[in-house]
Design an enzyme around this catalytic site. Structure first.
Site, PDB file in Angstrom:
ATOM      1  N   ARG A  28       7.121  22.696  34.326  1.00  7.64           N
ATOM      2  CA  ARG A  28       6.627  22.709  32.564  1.00  7.64           C
ATOM      3  C   ARG A  28       6.581  25.004  33.037  1.00  7.64           C
ATOM      4  NH1 ARG A  28       1.927  18.470  34.032  1.00  7.64           N
ATOM      5  NH2 ARG A  28       3.125  16.471  32.755  1.00  7.64           N
ATOM      6  N   PHE A  73      10.130  17.249  26.462  1.00  9.85           N
ATOM      7  CA  PHE A  73      10.397  17.867  28.214  1.00  9.85           C
ATOM      8  C   PHE A  73       8.746  17.573  28.846  1.00  9.85           C
ATOM      9  CE2 PHE A  73      14.649  20.134  27.706  1.00  9.85           C
ATOM     10  CZ  PHE A  73      15.403  19.147  27.782  1.00  9.85           C
ATOM     11  N   GLU A  74       9.376  17.312  29.987  1.00 10.81           N
ATOM     12  CA  GLU A  74       8.569  17.908  31.024  1.00 10.81           C
ATOM     13  C   GLU A  74       6.945  17.578  30.760  1.00 10.81           C
ATOM     14  OE1 GLU A  74      10.107  18.284  33.568  1.00 10.81           O
ATOM     15  OE2 GLU A  74      11.473  19.905  33.255  1.00 10.81           O
ATOM     16  N   GLY A  75       6.592  16.266  29.979  1.00 14.13           N
ATOM     17  CA  GLY A  75       5.403  16.129  29.594  1.00 14.13           C
ATOM     18  C   GLY A  75       5.327  16.269  28.200  1.00 14.13           C
ATOM     19  N   LEU A 128       6.754  17.950  38.110  1.00 17.10           N
ATOM     20  CA  LEU A 128       5.972  18.654  36.605  1.00 17.10           C
ATOM     21  C   LEU A 128       5.864  19.406  36.446  1.00 17.10           C
ATOM     22  CD1 LEU A 128       5.987  14.615  35.371  1.00 17.10           C
ATOM     23  CD2 LEU A 128       8.812  16.196  34.811  1.00 17.10           C
TER      24      LEU A 128
END
Length: 593
Positions: free
Chosen positions: A262, A400-402, A258
């Site tokens: 990011r 997205f992505e956290g 992740l």
């Protein structure tokens, strides 16, 4: 191998321009990769954009395979496994240039990034030999399966289970994964499940395995040309050889992948922002109102200047971070038994920088897209104009992505963990700053100072403010600081702006030093505007955090220190923005020199 620059050290240390990577440093090989990607998008993807947006699986797969033939899918895959094994700047350039392909860029990004990299970094030699050549060629397509109906940001709360068979030959997986990009046509899935409902573990699951099925496509606000479906696992027998990494260590893979995701998302935001600027500048030049092009009106010019400035800052951050990540991953032997451990450690070193890129990048693109729509006026609300799609597509990036909220908690949290491990002298620096609160502040004469002197002083003051506020937070809350999310978010915002200010200034310095003041004039103007405006935001965040933590005499003392430290002579940002706007309007594109 220890990195030259420690992750998170930017809040307490300063470095010279010669220690950062910038877009201007690209080699001939990197420039060729960028040009190849641009030509592929222009010649192969954009002419079929309408078909792609209608979610044509067959066409998407066909184009992904064409990208594979050009080598665009194998940049991060070692040569030994059919890839090119190139540096992270090359990988970043591809991510940036693909962005013009809209939804298709997302399909490729999910495949080469979070879909393929878990095997690159954490796969066994056998897993790498089996899967990576096909993934690098695009003959097989990957997807990443972490999110579930009941667990998004709380990834470790996953309900999908894995149970070892009695003969020990395979795991039986059961559960549902949600919002899986590429699920409609992917061949290989990186799936996270809990062994016996306890040990969070990663598995390589193939579409052809019995019990694997895909649910219907989600109807989305944007990114309509990408596949987003649930993945359903019903008594799926996965060979033990497909367990990725170690049992119970899936979080190491998930969170580090992740981190890279990011960072690559931020690179894509650079490309999308540049396209939005080009579209908006061209429209402003062509749209006439009151007898003249709207680009001649100062408020439209200011919008274009602001769009260009924030994109310049983001681009500076992204390539600086690419250089950092490259410096720590380039020498890893992917055939070695400790490759996964070293990869995880290397990626984790710059985890907070990756989160900073993600938050700043996604919010910068949202700003640029929003202003682009505004410049287009009513036409910006019409689907015929691409700025409308850029606006819709950009919104998912903050989720997205956290989510950006989660990343804002991770940024100071990760820094504090590094300090507690003794990796950074954070608390010692914070203590030193607190002891200097009553010392007089030197501001000097702006007219007699060297270039960027005032901006650098603002940057150093921002770092002192972070240490002051951060130190107060640790003293007041101790281990309960993680519960004070509003304070953590403001600390994160200060850190984000520090990294952004410093990246922009270092790049401008480098352009001036290497190419001369005339060529560096525009970058200098943008770095100066951003430094002054970001400093105001830093001051506000610090003031809000202090007001939340202190009262009475202590509050009065801290606010007096804040006023003393933040006193400065503002620059004429309006004049600088007019100069920047003129360059953008004349070029009808994003400009740096």
């Amino acid at each position: 191998m220890e990195p030259e620059v420690k992750g998170g050290s930017f809040v307490i240390d300063s470095i010279g321009w010669d220690r950062v990577v910038t877009p201007e440093d690209r080699t001939e090989e990197q420039a060729m990769i960028a040009e190849t990607t641009e030509q592929f998008i222009e010649n192969e993807v954009l002419p079929r954009d309408g078909e792609l947006e209608k979610l044509d699986y067959k066409l998407t797969v066909e184009l992904i395979r064409k990208a594979g033939e050009l080598g665009l899918l194998g940049v991060d895959v070692p040569e030994a496994y059919g890839g090119l094994g190139l540096d992270k700047v090359s990988s970043t350039l591809i991510a940036e240039k693909l962005a013009k392909g809209s939804s298709f860029a997302l399909s490729v990004g999910a495949h080469v990034g979070i879909g393929t990299l878990p095997i690159v970094f954490f796969g066994t030699p056998e897993q790498k030999r089996r899967y990576l050549p096909d993934l690098a060629a695009g003959t097989k397509i990957a997807a990443y399966c972490l999110t579930e109906p009941s667990s998004g940001s709380d990834a470790l709360g996953a309900k999908t289970t894995a149970k070892l068979s009695e003969d020990g030959s395979h795991y039986v997986l059961n559960g549902t994964k949600q919002f899986i990009t590429n699920a409609g046509f992917a061949d290989v899935f990186i799936v996270y499940a809990k062994i016996d409902g306890l040990q969070f573990t990663a598995f390589i699951v193939e579409r052809t395995m019995e019990g694997v099925s895909v649910g219907p496509e989600e109807k989305k606000m944007g990114i309509k040309g990408s596949s987003t479906c649930p993945l359903i696992l019903d008594e799926v027998r996965v060979p033990v050889g497909n367990l990725l990494g170690e049992p119970g260590r899936g979080h190491v893979i998930a969170f580090n992948i992740l981190n890279i995701g990011r960072f690559k998302l931020a690179a894509g935001c650079v490309g999308a922002a540049k396209e939005a600027i080009a579209l908006s500048a061209a429209y402003a030049n062509g749209r006439t109102q009151f007898g003249k092009p709207i680009s001649s009106f100062p408020l439209i010019g200011e919008k274009l200047a602001d769009m260009n400035i924030v994109t310049y800052v983001l681009e500076s951050m992204v390539y600086r971070t690419a250089g950092l990540v490259d410096s720590i991953l380039r020498d890893i032997d992917h055939n070695a038994t400790d490759a996964g451990v070293r990869s995880a450690k290397g990626i984790a070193e710059y985890a907070l920088e990756c989160s900073i890129n993600k938050v700043f990048g996604t919010e910068a693109l949202d700003f640029v897209a929003d202003e682009g729509v505004q410049i287009h006026g009513g036409y910006g609300f019409i689907q015929e104009y691409k700025i409308e799609r850029i606006y819709r597509d950009s919104r998912i990036n903050r989720i997205f992505e956290g989510t950006n909220e989660i990343n804002r908690l991770l940024i100071p949290g990760t820094l504090l963990k590094k300090a507690l491990k003794g990796e950074l002298p954070l608390m010692e620096k914070a203590q030193s700053v607190q002891e200097s609160m009553l010392e007089p502040s030197f501001r000097g004469s702006v007219e007699e100072e060297a270039p960027f002197a005032q901006e650098k002083r603002l940057l150093e003051t921002a770092k002192r403010l972070f240490l002051l506020v951060g130190g107060q937070a640790v003293q007041k809350y101790g281990v309960k600081l993680e519960d004070e999310q509003e304070v953590l978010a403001r600390l994160a915002d200060i850190m984000i702006r520090i990294y952004a200010m410093e990246s922009a200034l270092l790049r401008a310095e480098k352009i001036n030093a290497v190419s001369g003041p005339e060529r560096g004039a525009l970058a200098s103007a943008m770095a100066s505007v951003y430094a002054h405006e970001a400093f105001v935001a830093v001051e506000l965040a610090a003031r809000q955090a202090i007001a939340a933590m202190a009262a009475g005499d202590q509050l009065a003392l801290l606010l007096s220190v804040l006023r003393k430290w933040t006193r400065h002579t503002p620059c004429d940002t309006i004049a600088l923005k007019r100069r920047i706007a003129a360059k953008v309007i004349n070029a009808e594109r994003y400009v740096v020199t």
